[in-house]
Enzyme design. Structure first.
Site, PDB file in Angstrom:
ATOM      1  N   GLY A 116       0.811  -1.212   0.000  1.00 44.62           N
ATOM      2  CA  GLY A 116       0.000   0.000   0.000  1.00 44.62           C
ATOM      3  C   GLY A 116       0.841   1.256   0.000  1.00 44.62           C
ATOM      4  CG  ASN A 117      -0.411   4.718  -1.628  1.00 41.37           C
ATOM      5  OD1 ASN A 117      -1.058   5.613  -1.092  1.00 41.37           O
ATOM      6  ND2 ASN A 117      -0.885   4.020  -2.660  1.00 41.37           N
ATOM      7  NE  ARG A 118       4.930   6.236   4.993  1.00 44.84           N
ATOM      8  CZ  ARG A 118       4.939   5.474   6.081  1.00 44.84           C
ATOM      9  NH1 ARG A 118       3.886   5.450   6.878  1.00 44.84           N
ATOM     10  NH2 ARG A 118       5.992   4.742   6.366  1.00 44.84           N
TER      11      ARG A 118
END
Ligand code: CTP
Ligand code: CA
Length: 231
Positions: A33-35
């Site tokens: 995932g990413n932030r």
């Protein structure tokens, strides 16, 4: 933002926005995932609805409830986001890709949970490129539809933030690119934002730093200006 946010200048416009960050599955319980918090896209949806637009928000893993009057289509992975955006885009007057779409996904997704000590314990993750949803939407767009991209950029040996952003605007074929200069550090999860809007005609509009709903109002002003050809 009060008065500006309530001006019904987007009445009758159908707006499609993606927000959040995609999650690319590794197995039934894990993902890459990413932030991205999704809050800038969420603010764009909220402000557009407040200004009279009919708004659909394709929300990738956004943790907050739908803004008032906005239809939300929840998605997880880049592939799901692509499917939802492709289905919704033909009827939109404006498409805004604010989501952080994973550039790569695991090439194989394990059908059952990856276990320690199992035969074939994983030692690496193979990645394959995801489709560029924005480029696909631009290629398929109906006449008159505005398409807006987002980009977080830093300067590097190849060029400064603006030169990277100009190249990206051209590469993607969008009408507007909302550029975040992330050279200075952390923007993820913050309430404030500072962006510059680049238009295909070369116009560069820095928006004042502010809360994400104030920034959203500035982005819609730029979209409205680009639609009438006055900016
Ligand atoms: N985008 C997309 N599909 C992808 C990747 C990005 O639709 N697979 C969209 C994003 O939503 C954003 C725009 O493209 O609106 C720019 O994203 P960005 O990550 O900055 O662009 P990339 O082409 O992926 O370039 P980079 O190598 O700098 O990440
Ligand atoms: Ca990317």
């Amino acid at each position: 933002a009060g008065a500006a946010a309530l001006r019904p200048d987007l009445a009758g416009r159908r707006v499609l926005i993606s927000a959040g960050g995609t999650r690319e599955p590794l197995d039934p319980v894990r993902f890459l995932g990413n932030r991205s918090s999704g809050m800038q896209g969420w603010a764009l949806a909220r402000v557009a609805a407040a200004r009279g637009a009919e708004v659909v928000l394709v929300a990738a893993n956004v943790e907050v409830p739908a803004p008032f009057g906005v239809r939300v289509v929840p998605v997880g992975s880049a592939e799901e986001l692509r499917t939802a955006m492709t289905a919704e885009a033909p009827s939109a007057d404006v498409v805004v890709m604010a989501a952080a779409v994973a550039d790569f996904r695991p090439g194989t997704v394990a059908a059952s949970k990856l276990k320690k000590g199992s035969t074939g314990e994983p030692t690496s993750v193979d990645l394959v490129r995801n489709p560029d949803v924005l480029v696909e939407l631009v290629a398929a767009r109906p006449p008159g539809q505005q398409v807006v991209g987002f980009a977080a950029e830093t300067g590097d040996a190849e060029g400064d933030v603006l030169s990277h952003a100009r190249a990206k605007l051209a590469r993607k074929g969008v009408d507007l690119l909302v550029v975040n200069d992330v050279s200075a550090g952390q923007v993820f999860g913050r309430a404030d934002n500072e962006v510059t809007v680049l238009a295909a005609d070369g116009t560069v509009t820095p928006l004042p730093a502010g809360r994400k709903d104030v920034v959203a109002a500035g982005v819609w002003d730029a979209v409205a200006a680009a639609a009438t050809g006055s900016g």
